[in-house]
Scaffold this motif. Structure first.
Motif, PDB file in Angstrom:
ATOM      1  N   GLY A  58      -1.841  24.562  35.621  1.00  0.00           N
ATOM      2  CA  GLY A  58      -1.793  24.154  34.214  1.00  0.00           C
ATOM      3  C   GLY A  58      -3.328  23.813  33.552  1.00  0.00           C
ATOM      4  N   ARG A  59      -3.351  23.589  32.450  1.00  0.00           N
ATOM      5  CA  ARG A  59      -4.591  23.191  31.723  1.00  0.00           C
ATOM      6  C   ARG A  59      -4.607  22.473  30.549  1.00  0.00           C
ATOM      7  N   PHE A  60      -5.715  21.579  30.248  1.00  0.00           N
ATOM      8  CA  PHE A  60      -5.960  21.027  29.141  1.00  0.00           C
ATOM      9  C   PHE A  60      -7.204  21.732  28.405  1.00  0.00           C
ATOM     10  N   ALA A  61      -6.822  22.004  27.297  1.00  0.00           N
ATOM     11  CA  ALA A  61      -7.905  22.744  26.623  1.00  0.00           C
ATOM     12  C   ALA A  61      -8.719  22.241  25.333  1.00  0.00           C
ATOM     13  N   PRO A  62      -9.129  21.173  25.225  1.00  0.00           N
ATOM     14  CA  PRO A  62      -9.625  20.503  23.877  1.00  0.00           C
ATOM     15  C   PRO A  62     -10.710  21.194  23.375  1.00  0.00           C
ATOM     16  N   SER A  63     -10.869  20.833  22.129  1.00  0.00           N
ATOM     17  CA  SER A  63     -12.213  21.414  21.306  1.00  0.00           C
ATOM     18  C   SER A  63     -13.214  20.020  21.492  1.00  0.00           C
ATOM     19  N   PRO A  64     -14.274  20.088  21.861  1.00  0.00           N
ATOM     20  CA  PRO A  64     -15.125  19.213  21.819  1.00  0.00           C
ATOM     21  C   PRO A  64     -15.917  18.562  20.626  1.00  0.00           C
ATOM     22  N   MET A  97     -13.168  23.640  28.007  1.00  0.00           N
ATOM     23  CA  MET A  97     -13.769  23.264  26.698  1.00  0.00           C
ATOM     24  C   MET A  97     -13.666  24.445  25.786  1.00  0.00           C
ATOM     25  N   GLU A  98     -13.031  24.391  24.615  1.00  0.00           N
ATOM     26  CA  GLU A  98     -12.747  25.371  23.555  1.00  0.00           C
ATOM     27  C   GLU A  98     -13.794  25.098  22.660  1.00  0.00           C
ATOM     28  N   ASP A  99     -15.237  25.289  23.186  1.00  0.00           N
ATOM     29  CA  ASP A  99     -16.178  25.224  22.185  1.00  0.00           C
ATOM     30  C   ASP A  99     -16.679  26.340  21.494  1.00  0.00           C
ATOM     31  N   ALA A 120     -12.085  34.541  17.694  1.00  0.00           N
ATOM     32  CA  ALA A 120     -11.230  33.497  17.438  1.00  0.00           C
ATOM     33  C   ALA A 120     -10.647  33.085  18.338  1.00  0.00           C
ATOM     34  N   TYR A 121     -10.199  31.840  18.105  1.00  0.00           N
ATOM     35  CA  TYR A 121      -9.162  30.887  19.231  1.00  0.00           C
ATOM     36  C   TYR A 121      -7.857  31.851  19.980  1.00  0.00           C
ATOM     37  N   GLN A 122      -7.340  32.610  19.124  1.00  0.00           N
ATOM     38  CA  GLN A 122      -6.171  33.393  19.427  1.00  0.00           C
ATOM     39  C   GLN A 122      -6.477  34.261  20.535  1.00  0.00           C
ATOM     40  N   ALA A 168      -9.458  34.421  22.436  1.00  0.00           N
ATOM     41  CA  ALA A 168     -10.352  33.479  23.538  1.00  0.00           C
ATOM     42  C   ALA A 168      -9.022  32.630  24.528  1.00  0.00           C
ATOM     43  N   VAL A 169      -8.135  32.239  23.781  1.00  0.00           N
ATOM     44  CA  VAL A 169      -7.038  31.486  24.791  1.00  0.00           C
ATOM     45  C   VAL A 169      -6.487  32.519  25.575  1.00  0.00           C
ATOM     46  N   VAL A 170      -6.164  33.473  24.757  1.00  0.00           N
ATOM     47  CA  VAL A 170      -5.092  34.591  25.754  1.00  0.00           C
ATOM     48  C   VAL A 170      -6.055  35.049  26.954  1.00  0.00           C
ATOM     49  N   VAL A 185       0.953  23.316  28.339  1.00  0.00           N
ATOM     50  CA  VAL A 185       1.590  22.335  27.925  1.00  0.00           C
ATOM     51  C   VAL A 185       0.595  21.871  26.862  1.00  0.00           C
ATOM     52  N   ARG A 186       0.901  21.768  25.634  1.00  0.00           N
ATOM     53  CA  ARG A 186       0.034  21.680  24.526  1.00  0.00           C
ATOM     54  C   ARG A 186       0.760  20.758  23.565  1.00  0.00           C
ATOM     55  N   GLY A 187      -0.085  20.637  22.338  1.00  0.00           N
ATOM     56  CA  GLY A 187       0.368  19.839  21.177  1.00  0.00           C
ATOM     57  C   GLY A 187       1.194  20.754  20.332  1.00  0.00           C
ATOM     58  N   ASP A 240       1.560  21.304  17.165  1.00  0.00           N
ATOM     59  CA  ASP A 240       0.830  21.998  16.142  1.00  0.00           C
ATOM     60  C   ASP A 240       0.390  23.622  16.534  1.00  0.00           C
ATOM     61  N   LEU A 241       0.657  23.670  17.656  1.00  0.00           N
ATOM     62  CA  LEU A 241       0.331  25.126  18.364  1.00  0.00           C
ATOM     63  C   LEU A 241       1.489  26.015  18.580  1.00  0.00           C
ATOM     64  N   LEU A 242       2.613  25.517  18.216  1.00  0.00           N
ATOM     65  CA  LEU A 242       3.891  26.073  18.562  1.00  0.00           C
ATOM     66  C   LEU A 242       4.026  27.331  18.144  1.00  0.00           C
TER      67      LEU A 242
HETATM   68  N1  GLU Z   1      -8.209  23.833  21.807  1.00  0.00           N
HETATM   69  C1  GLU Z   1      -7.078  23.724  21.162  1.00  0.00           C
HETATM   70  C2  GLU Z   1      -6.972  22.267  20.486  1.00  0.00           C
HETATM   71  O1  GLU Z   1      -7.892  21.457  20.806  1.00  0.00           O
HETATM   72  C3  GLU Z   1      -5.977  23.804  22.172  1.00  0.00           C
HETATM   73  C4  GLU Z   1      -5.617  25.146  22.600  1.00  0.00           C
HETATM   74  C5  GLU Z   1      -4.519  25.249  23.559  1.00  0.00           C
HETATM   75  O2  GLU Z   1      -4.199  24.331  24.076  1.00  0.00           O
HETATM   76  O3  GLU Z   1      -4.061  26.180  23.451  1.00  0.00           O
HETATM   77  O4  GLU Z   1      -6.117  21.953  19.553  1.00  0.00           O
END
Ligand code: GLU
Ligand code: ZN
Length: 307
Positions: free
Chosen positions: A8-14, A44-46, A178-180, A182-184, A196-198, A200-202
């Protein structure tokens, strides 16, 4: 055959410190990994360099540590992954899956929008390629695809990508990936099996599954946990001035995050340490108990009256 081991992972934007909303996402992802005996990574999604900073990344990592959310292995920084994203873009180009787009924000101002308020690209540059220009974005062609996927919390979902999203950006005109994309690329690179994430990204998920298909990458399982809003119904964020997580009173904050995830802590755990609360939660984690609806944060306690 054994299923792939859980990653799993947590991927915040700092861009700022963790608040209750980001803690809920981090905690859900951490608990789901720990309950499965899996690995839990931090990325870190920087990508958006002007909005991100190393100081904010350091603060986020310190907050995770203070809250007991320990991670495995080294933290991956997207700002150091341009070569991998460039290789993915090349792979898309060689299949003719992307096209150059010179549309400006103002040219797209009147384009239709989807339910999330995002522009549905009207196909302008796909249909009428613009003369060569240095400043252009790359968009991926979205064919007539109806994307079906199963979210572990929201169940079976469907999105008509062409009608609800349209051709979407994988590299911006300012040169940032773009995020789309990089995330993939990074979920595959890090061997992530469970996202597993928020929530808002559904509705970003079908775009990501579509890119995984084009790039020949595996699709992880997805679970989208409830957003936390303030009393006005706005998502907690830097823009809505959400308070940073406090360093004292961690137990009460964790209990609030657990309640938001449908895991209220039992009365006999009152007075236990944050660590004991986390141990209880990983032993009792059931993703099917996580609600789908957003939850409202409790007002912050008065400073002279800590819980
Ligand atoms: N970096 C994104 C955010 O801070 C999350 C990306 C993801 O979990 O796919 O909302
Ligand atoms: Zn265009």
């Amino acid at each position: 055959m054994n299923p792939a081991p859980y990653v799993g992972r947590f991927a915040p934007s700092p861009t700022g410190p963790l608040h209750l909303g980001s803690l809920v996402a981090a905690l859900a992802s951490w608990l789901d990994a720990r309950a499965a005996g899996g690995r839990w990574l931090v990325r870190m999604e920087d990508l958006d360099r002007p909005r991100c900073s190393q100081a904010a990344a350091d603060t986020l990592l310190r907050q995770l540590e203070v809250y007991g959310l320990t991670w495995d292995g080294a933290v991956l920084y997207q700002s150091q992954r341009d070569d991998a994203y460039a290789a993915a873009l090349d792979a898309l180009r060689s299949q003719g899956a992307v096209f150059a787009c010179t549309c400006t924000r103002s040219q797209l101002a009147h384009a239709p929008r989807n339910a999330e308020g995002e522009i549905v690209y009207p196909g302008t540059c796909r249909l009428h390629p613009a003369p060569h220009s240095e400043h252009h974005a790359w968009r991926v062609r979205v064919e007539n695809v109806s994307a079906h996927f199963v979210d572990r919390i929201h169940g079976a979902l469907q999105q008509d990508l062409a009608a609800e999203v349209g051709d979407f950006v994988v590299k911006r005109a300012d040169g940032l990936f773009a995020y789309q994309l990089a995330v993939v690329v990074d979920d595959a690179f890090q061997g992530v099996t469970q996202v597993v994430r928020g929530a808002d990204l559904l509705w970003n998920t079908p775009r990501q599954i579509y890119l995984q298909g084009l790039l020949g990458l595996p699709t992880p399982a997805y679970a989208h946990v409830p957003l936390v809003t303030n009393a006005a119904g706005q998502k907690l964020s830097k823009q809505t001035l959400a308070p940073a997580l406090p360093e004292t009173g961690r137990r009460a904050v964790l209990a609030e995050a657990l309640a938001a995830l449908g895991h209220p802590s039992p009365p006999e755990l009152l007075g236990t340490s944050p660590e004991q609360l986390l141990a209880w939660a990983s032993a009792h984690w059931r993703i099917e108990n996580v609600p789908t609806a957003p939850v409202v944060a409790k007002p912050a306690p008065a400073p002279d009256n800590p819980p």
